[in-house]
Design a protein around this motif. Structure first.
Motif, PDB file in Angstrom:
ATOM      1  N   ALA A 312      -4.034   4.008  -1.835  1.00  0.00           N
ATOM      2  CA  ALA A 312      -3.825   2.807  -1.658  1.00  0.00           C
ATOM      3  C   ALA A 312      -4.524   2.004  -2.895  1.00  0.00           C
ATOM      4  O   ALA A 312      -4.208   1.225  -3.570  1.00  0.00           O
ATOM      5  CB  ALA A 312      -4.239   2.331  -0.142  1.00  0.00           C
ATOM      6  N   LYS A 313      -5.830   2.420  -3.041  1.00  0.00           N
ATOM      7  CA  LYS A 313      -6.700   1.740  -4.008  1.00  0.00           C
ATOM      8  C   LYS A 313      -6.210   2.218  -5.575  1.00  0.00           C
ATOM      9  O   LYS A 313      -5.950   1.396  -6.381  1.00  0.00           O
ATOM     10  CB  LYS A 313      -8.091   2.163  -4.193  1.00  0.00           C
ATOM     11  CG  LYS A 313      -8.902   1.386  -2.872  1.00  0.00           C
ATOM     12  CD  LYS A 313     -10.427   1.881  -3.040  1.00  0.00           C
ATOM     13  CE  LYS A 313     -11.130   1.042  -1.926  1.00  0.00           C
ATOM     14  NZ  LYS A 313     -12.541   1.516  -1.822  1.00  0.00           N
ATOM     15  N   LYS A 314      -5.629   3.477  -5.575  1.00  0.00           N
ATOM     16  CA  LYS A 314      -4.911   3.847  -6.921  1.00  0.00           C
ATOM     17  C   LYS A 314      -3.615   3.037  -7.160  1.00  0.00           C
ATOM     18  O   LYS A 314      -3.445   2.668  -8.288  1.00  0.00           O
ATOM     19  CB  LYS A 314      -4.543   5.208  -7.049  1.00  0.00           C
ATOM     20  CG  LYS A 314      -3.992   5.732  -8.257  1.00  0.00           C
ATOM     21  CD  LYS A 314      -3.798   7.520  -7.761  1.00  0.00           C
ATOM     22  CE  LYS A 314      -3.041   7.907  -9.109  1.00  0.00           C
ATOM     23  NZ  LYS A 314      -2.891   9.291  -9.078  1.00  0.00           N
ATOM     24  N   LEU A 315      -2.930   2.733  -6.114  1.00  0.00           N
ATOM     25  CA  LEU A 315      -1.673   2.201  -6.242  1.00  0.00           C
ATOM     26  C   LEU A 315      -2.084   0.749  -6.844  1.00  0.00           C
ATOM     27  O   LEU A 315      -1.372   0.334  -7.675  1.00  0.00           O
ATOM     28  CB  LEU A 315      -0.780   2.140  -4.936  1.00  0.00           C
ATOM     29  CG  LEU A 315       0.638   1.951  -5.042  1.00  0.00           C
ATOM     30  CD1 LEU A 315       1.426   2.985  -5.996  1.00  0.00           C
ATOM     31  CD2 LEU A 315       1.241   2.137  -3.609  1.00  0.00           C
ATOM     32  N   LEU A 316      -2.952   0.199  -6.136  1.00  0.00           N
ATOM     33  CA  LEU A 316      -3.175  -1.342  -6.593  1.00  0.00           C
ATOM     34  C   LEU A 316      -4.260  -1.565  -7.571  1.00  0.00           C
ATOM     35  O   LEU A 316      -4.131  -2.514  -8.192  1.00  0.00           O
ATOM     36  CB  LEU A 316      -3.879  -1.839  -5.111  1.00  0.00           C
ATOM     37  CG  LEU A 316      -3.186  -2.167  -4.117  1.00  0.00           C
ATOM     38  CD1 LEU A 316      -4.153  -2.291  -2.712  1.00  0.00           C
ATOM     39  CD2 LEU A 316      -2.046  -3.097  -3.948  1.00  0.00           C
ATOM     40  N   VAL A 318      -7.473  -0.936  -7.752  1.00  0.00           N
ATOM     41  CA  VAL A 318      -8.617  -1.683  -7.232  1.00  0.00           C
ATOM     42  C   VAL A 318      -9.660  -0.645  -6.981  1.00  0.00           C
ATOM     43  O   VAL A 318      -9.391   0.593  -6.594  1.00  0.00           O
ATOM     44  CB  VAL A 318      -8.434  -2.671  -6.020  1.00  0.00           C
ATOM     45  CG1 VAL A 318      -7.586  -3.509  -6.444  1.00  0.00           C
ATOM     46  CG2 VAL A 318      -8.084  -1.808  -4.864  1.00  0.00           C
ATOM     47  N   TRP A 321     -12.668  -3.457  -1.373  1.00  0.00           N
ATOM     48  CA  TRP A 321     -12.045  -4.240  -0.705  1.00  0.00           C
ATOM     49  C   TRP A 321     -13.000  -5.451  -0.843  1.00  0.00           C
ATOM     50  O   TRP A 321     -14.280  -5.248  -0.932  1.00  0.00           O
ATOM     51  CB  TRP A 321     -11.523  -3.920   0.716  1.00  0.00           C
ATOM     52  CG  TRP A 321     -11.018  -2.406   0.674  1.00  0.00           C
ATOM     53  CD1 TRP A 321     -11.477  -1.368   1.294  1.00  0.00           C
ATOM     54  CD2 TRP A 321      -9.553  -2.229   0.277  1.00  0.00           C
ATOM     55  NE1 TRP A 321     -10.166  -0.349   0.952  1.00  0.00           N
ATOM     56  CE2 TRP A 321      -9.228  -0.960   0.217  1.00  0.00           C
ATOM     57  CE3 TRP A 321      -8.700  -2.773  -0.603  1.00  0.00           C
ATOM     58  CZ2 TRP A 321      -8.021  -0.429   0.211  1.00  0.00           C
ATOM     59  CZ3 TRP A 321      -7.745  -2.408  -0.741  1.00  0.00           C
ATOM     60  CH2 TRP A 321      -7.136  -1.074  -0.587  1.00  0.00           C
ATOM     61  N   LEU A 334      -5.312  -7.286   6.416  1.00  0.00           N
ATOM     62  CA  LEU A 334      -4.151  -7.153   5.956  1.00  0.00           C
ATOM     63  C   LEU A 334      -2.892  -7.728   6.508  1.00  0.00           C
ATOM     64  O   LEU A 334      -2.134  -8.481   6.089  1.00  0.00           O
ATOM     65  CB  LEU A 334      -3.676  -5.854   5.146  1.00  0.00           C
ATOM     66  CG  LEU A 334      -2.645  -5.628   4.321  1.00  0.00           C
ATOM     67  CD1 LEU A 334      -2.454  -6.477   3.181  1.00  0.00           C
ATOM     68  CD2 LEU A 334      -2.076  -4.140   4.195  1.00  0.00           C
ATOM     69  N   SER A 462       7.327   1.635  -6.573  1.00  0.00           N
ATOM     70  CA  SER A 462       6.038   0.694  -6.757  1.00  0.00           C
ATOM     71  C   SER A 462       6.277  -0.138  -7.943  1.00  0.00           C
ATOM     72  O   SER A 462       7.110  -0.124  -8.505  1.00  0.00           O
ATOM     73  CB  SER A 462       4.911   1.525  -6.839  1.00  0.00           C
ATOM     74  OG  SER A 462       3.599   0.673  -6.583  1.00  0.00           O
ATOM     75  N   GLU A 469       7.757  -1.622 -13.099  1.00  0.00           N
ATOM     76  CA  GLU A 469       8.448  -1.327 -11.686  1.00  0.00           C
ATOM     77  C   GLU A 469       9.042  -0.262 -11.693  1.00  0.00           C
ATOM     78  O   GLU A 469       9.974   0.094 -12.635  1.00  0.00           O
ATOM     79  CB  GLU A 469       9.244  -2.503 -11.195  1.00  0.00           C
ATOM     80  CG  GLU A 469       9.769  -2.554 -10.062  1.00  0.00           C
ATOM     81  CD  GLU A 469      10.489  -3.827  -9.375  1.00  0.00           C
ATOM     82  OE1 GLU A 469      11.130  -3.571  -8.390  1.00  0.00           O
ATOM     83  OE2 GLU A 469      10.500  -4.564 -10.046  1.00  0.00           O
TER      84      GLU A 469
END
Length: 501
Positions: A312-316, A318, A321, A334, A462, A469
């Motif tokens: 999740a962090k990789k996709l965003l 970041v 949190w 969230l 994504s 995109e």
């Protein structure tokens, strides 16, 4: 897993057996449709590329009319009996029906508009719809709208083509509404849905779904039982409205003796959130926000156990949190927290080098996300009252779009059909209280229709609203379906909706 592996693999075989045994007689075997999906793969990809080639940006009034016409053509080619343009006070919508002579009718929601782009930020031009290979994921299509929402929508249309190509009837009647303003907060969508003929057709539906690519990078599929609402707005501070500061840009040396509308706006923005910017501080804004129920908390805890925090962090992109909270608490925030977000902040000169001016005006684009029991109209009223009380009543508040949150029961036939299809694909879906993003599902779940509504679809993509995109066409990941897998999931879902009561 490429598309031929999907077609011939054990997962596909298990799906066919599941549906043949549970839902259909031997004479209604889905194997011919599955073969048709493979046969029409290149055709389906070209259809998606053609759709992406057409810019349709409501915020810039760019290509939207042409995008509407193209979408209508694609709907008619996929078997809809009628697909017509619906005028609104803004961009046009679409109303379409497909009468299959079936006992049940299902609603579809689509959008044909996309977000703005800066081509300089993209590795591949956003309208080229190029096919590229990405290690670990496989062959992707890159372009604006690839996953949000043209890729999943093209997969649904490909499912209709495959069913008809196999000389089968679509198992349910379809009623479709589409808009060209979703990306600006759907300001005129009610004008489409509330037309008498549209309302009458939707009232015959058992539920409404929006095509989606619901698999994460880890292959886990999520079923959202609702979505946050949203308010999109613009705040503007100016010397003219304030009665202080200049009425045109002046030399910055005058700051010693002249008030600054830009600083006035910055001070106002600072009152809307906590000092760290993470929690809303608008008086009355979140008073009606409904806390998570025990059942929803359990869903989040199960999701935290099954979903990959590192992915999740990789996709965003970041590393932390807010407040450095745990994975579980980040997920709770969230789905349960209303938010106040600055989308953009503009004032004065922003070009290369410096330009020593005192701007006469500054603007901020904001979005407010809403959770159940909050209302868009009440959120705007709270914001205006808060600004006035704080001495910022002169700041112009212009709502550009938005709508209320939406919720759907987990025991509705719409959701149970999704669970059945996913589990038939050897996937155990994560039930999720609501998406943190927004879509105008409230027009279906609220009065007067009160229908279940949600998203469905295998596949992964994504980069929505961002550069590069993408949507996976041929998957190299053993747990993620490519486009053929996504197409066949819609075939199964339509048959499932015809049988699950």
């Amino acid at each position: 897993m490429n598309r031929r592996t999907f077609i011939k693999g054990t997962a596909a075989g298990a799906v066919a057996v599941t549906w043949t045994r549970r839902a259909w007689s031997a004479g209604n075997d889905l194997n011919p449709i599955r073969k048709e999906v493979e046969k029409r793969h290149d055709e389906a990809v070209r259809r998606l590329q053609d759709w992406i080639h057409q810019p349709s940006i409501a915020a810039e009034n760019r290509g939207v009319s042409q995008g509407c016409d193209l979408t209508i053509r694609l709907l008619r080619e996929s078997g809809f009996d009628q697909a017509t343009r619906v005028p609104t006070d803004g961009q046009p919508g679409i109303f379409a029906t497909l009468d299959a002579g079936a006992p049940r009718t299902v609603g579809l929601y689509m959008m044909y508009d996309v977000k703005q782009v800066d081509p300089a930020e993209w590795s591949s031009p956003p309208w080229d719809a190029a096919l590229v290979d990405k290690p670990g994921l496989g062959k992707l299509i890159i372009g604006r709208g690839a996953v949000n929402q043209k890729g999943p929508q093209a997969a649904l249309l490909a499912a209709l083509h495959a069913i008809r190509g196999a000389s089968r009837k679509i198992p349910v009647n379809l009623v479709l509404v589409a808009e060209g303003e979703e990306e600006i907060g759907s300001p005129h969508f009610l004008q489409i849905v509330r037309r008498p003929e549209v309302q009458a057709a939707l009232s015959r539906c058992s539920g409404i779904f929006m095509p989606a690519a619901s698999q994460g990078l880890d292959g886990v599929v999520t079923i959202n039982l609702g979505a946050k609402g949203v308010v999109e707005l613009e705040l503007t501070a100016s010397g003219e409205l304030w009665g202080r500061g200049p009425r045109k840009d002046i030399h910055s040396s005058n700051k010693a003796r002249v008030d600054s509308p830009a600083w006035h706006l910055v001070r106002a923005l600072g009152t809307l959130v906590s000092p760290d910017g993470n929690d809303p501080a608008i008086v009355g804004f979140a008073d009606k926000a409904r806390p998570l129920s025990a059942a929803e908390k359990a869903m989040v805890a199960e999701g935290a156990r099954r979903m990959d925090e590192a992915q999740a962090k990789k996709l965003l992109g970041v590393d932390h949190w807010v407040h450095d909270v745990s994975w579980s608490e980040a997920l709770e925030r969230l789905v349960s927290r209303p938010t106040v977000n600055i989308e953009g902040l503009v004032g004065g000169y922003t070009g290369p080098g410096g330009k020593t001016i005192l701007p006469h005006q500054a603007s901020a684009k904001l979005d407010l996300r809403l959770v159940p029991d909050m209302r868009a109209g009440e959120a705007i009223a709270a914001l205006k009252a808060h600004l006035a009380k704080g001495g910022f009543g002169d700041i112009e508040v212009r709502m550009t779009g938005g709508y209320d949150p939406t919720s759907t029961p987990d025991d509705s036939a719409l959701i149970r059909a999704q669970i059945t299809v996913y589990r038939g694909s050897s996937l155990d879906p994560v039930l999720w209280p609501r998406s943190a993003g927004s879509w105008p599902g409230y027009v279906f779940t609220g009065e007067p229709l009160r229908l279940p509504a949600g998203h469905f679809g295998l596949g992964h993509g994504s980069g929505a609203h961002a550069p590069d995109e993408y949507y996976v066409i041929e998957s190299a990941h053993p747990k993620i379906q490519g486009m053929d897998g996504a197409v066949f999931s819609f075939v199964e879902y339509l048959y499932g909706l015809a049988t699950v009561s």
